[in-house]
Each structure stands twice: as C-alpha cells, then as structure tokens.
Design an enzyme around this catalytic site. Sequence first.
Site, mmCIF file in Angstrom:
data_model
loop_
_atom_site.group_PDB
_atom_site.id
_atom_site.type_symbol
_atom_site.label_atom_id
_atom_site.label_comp_id
_atom_site.label_asym_id
_atom_site.label_seq_id
_atom_site.Cartn_x
_atom_site.Cartn_y
_atom_site.Cartn_z
ATOM 1 C CG HIS A 1 -6.934 -5.019 1.944
ATOM 2 N ND1 HIS A 1 -6.397 -5.799 2.946
ATOM 3 C CD2 HIS A 1 -8.139 -4.596 2.386
ATOM 4 C CE1 HIS A 1 -7.253 -5.831 3.966
ATOM 5 N NE2 HIS A 1 -8.311 -5.117 3.645
ATOM 6 C CG HIS B 1 -2.013 -0.962 1.219
ATOM 7 N ND1 HIS B 1 -2.867 -1.146 0.158
ATOM 8 C CD2 HIS B 1 -2.396 -1.864 2.163
ATOM 9 C CE1 HIS B 1 -3.729 -2.106 0.435
ATOM 10 N NE2 HIS B 1 -3.460 -2.558 1.649
ATOM 11 C CG ASP C 1 -3.192 -8.293 0.987
ATOM 12 O OD1 ASP C 1 -2.406 -8.614 1.892
ATOM 13 O OD2 ASP C 1 -4.194 -7.580 1.176
ATOM 14 C CG ASP D 1 -5.206 -9.730 3.884
ATOM 15 O OD1 ASP D 1 -4.937 -10.331 2.817
ATOM 16 O OD2 ASP D 1 -4.926 -8.533 4.061
#
Length: 395
Positions: free
Chosen positions: A213, A174, A211, A298
Amino acid sequence: MRNISLMKHPISLIKCFKPFISSFSSSSTNNVSEAKLIFSVAPAMGHNEKTHPECSSRVPAILRALEKAELTPKFRGSEIIRHQSFKKATTEDIASVHSRTYISSLEKTLKGASKNSIVHFGSSTDTYATATTFTESLVAAGAGLSLVDYVVTASKVNKNPPVGFALIRPPGHHAIPDGPMGFCFFGNVAIAARYAQRVHGLKRVFIIDFDVHHGNGTNDIFSDDPDIFFLSTHQEGIYPGTGQINDTGYGNGEGATLNLPLPKGSGDKAMRTVFDHVIAPSAQKFKPDIILVSAGYDAHVLDPIASLQFTTGTYYMLSSNIKQLATDLCGGRCVFFLEGGYNLESLSDSVAESFRALIGEPSMATEVDKLDILHDEPSAKVHKAIRRIKQLHFL
C-alpha cells in the site's frame, strides 16, 4: 538509550558507546565490531483485535520463525544483537511530524477506554485501538529511534555498522499529521527521519517504502521537504488510492517524492527491474546520509490483502540491495521498520529472509517459495511506468 551529547563530543565516542552496549543481551556484548544486524521488538500485545489482520499474533510469529531459523543472538552470538531495553518516544518526538492536538486527543480518548473495549476510528472499522494503544505506539516509535541511535553511533567507529530492524507494531506509514489511518497511529519512519536530522545532524534522509500500500502519511508529511526523499512502490488502484506517478512533491520538495504504482500481478521480475532502474539511481542521485525503510511484507503472493506476487526471494533481494546502497552511499547507516504483512507464514519467512540478506548469508527462499502458483507478470505495463518515472525525475 539516546544520547545527544555524542554529537558534541566525538573524541569520547568509545566511552559513550558503552551505555548502548549495556542495554543489549549479554551474549551480544563480547565483540560489538562483529555485529551485522541489531533488532528491537515492540509487539504491542495489548493492541489487539483477534479477528483483525493487524493483530497481536504478527510479531510473535516472526520471532518464532527467527528462532527456528537460528537467526537470533542465542545462535549467532555478537553477529546479531537484540536490543533488550529502550525508551518510549517522547511527545516532542511524535510532535515532529504529528499535530499536538491529535496527540493529546488520542491520549485522552484512549485513557478513557475500558480495559477490554475496542475503539474504532474514521468512517470504517479498519483502524481500531484499545486502552493500551497510545502507550504501545510510543514504545514502537521509541524502538525505532533507539536503532537510529545505535546505527548512527556505530557508523562513527565502524566502517560497516550493523543494519537496524524494528519489529514493531502498530505500523505507521498511513498515519497522517492530524490523525490515525489504515491501522496506523504514529508515523514511525517519519518520526525517525526527523529524529535523525534533529539529534544526529543527518541532513538528507532517503526513505524506501515497499509495502503493497502507498505510504500516504509519510508522503504527506514530507511532500514539501527537499531533504527527505520518499520513494514508494505499491499496487495501483488499492487502498488508500493515493501515490500516483505524477505526485512528485510540491514547493521546495518538488522532485523529492517518487511514487511507482505497480500493476496487479507484478512480482519478483518487476521489483528487480524497479530496483535497478528506479530505486538505485534515485538514491545515488540524492546522496543520502541515512536510509530508512518502510518494510511491508503484504505484497507477498500469499498475503490476503492485495494482488501482487512477491516471494520470499523478492524480499531477500530488496534487503540485500538496500543494504548495499547504504554501504555505498551513507556509511552503512540503514534502519528497517516493520509495516504490513498479514499472512503469518509468508510474513515470518520473508522477514527471516531479510535477516539472512542483512547479515550476508545465502537465501533459503527456494525451500519455502511455491513458484508453481505464480503467473506471468504484466512486464509491458511495468516498463511503461518506469519510463514515465525516468522522464519525471530525470533518471
């Protein structure tokens, strides 16, 4: 240990390989040709906020699970190597993807922090730092670069080099060019991609991010670069709100970014389909020199952060298939980098499954997966998204 001279003196590769070997555990130095997996550990124990999901318990939990599963050099000898020492990433390494202003500002801010203080960034309190975060972030990035060194060097003397796995934190995907974001400070995978190009002369880098996200930082860094293909699968409609299907890069990089947001409830069936119809053909078309993986855990059904329903078996499948892609397309050169994963049990079990896949052992997922808690997947929505991806990327 990193050695740029390997590029200039291929005739002395065996001699140059010895410094790499000497920094690994003694039980792993007997027969490097047997190595199937090499991992490095950078747990960032000082970068910690106890109540935060991205806390210092994550990497130790993984290491305990690997020990319990007998997936360490103690039990595997030279089959699995742990990198015992490596250099921190340099400012030059970090500046290949982040602005120098950001780097110096972060260093100055955290140098002024007291030993037990917590510094928060942005409008929310999600991204925190401590007095040790800057240094530990350099260590994490360096752990990944050392694996790139090892895997690339090994591939020159071995047709089946070991896969690398960086068990590191803070995560990185990120982090944007000018600042921290979403628990991340430096883009570990992005830094490694530029390093592979700059130091090892590997022109084409294929990045897979599974991931839950979207890896917005990696996406932004390489949006206009035709030589780095970024492919992200992630849950649609959640943080950070980026990664739409129509984001395919721009300028010279148009078409070298592929985003596939998955509808809530997508799981193992969806990812098997996505791998076969999107990930594999994209990599085959791109023809990479190395594959780097943002390995976030996740998306697991037990993880508290999101609402996909991957299982440990899903991560075995992804790891096994990605390794095969690397074998088929780029001489086996492949390095995984830990990103998310916040249920310590599912995170640890899933990384252990990745290890099993990467050394070619059968999955043990049936012993830990609770399949009775899964519900029907939104298959029609997934297939619709895949059809759109194929149209955009001519797959």
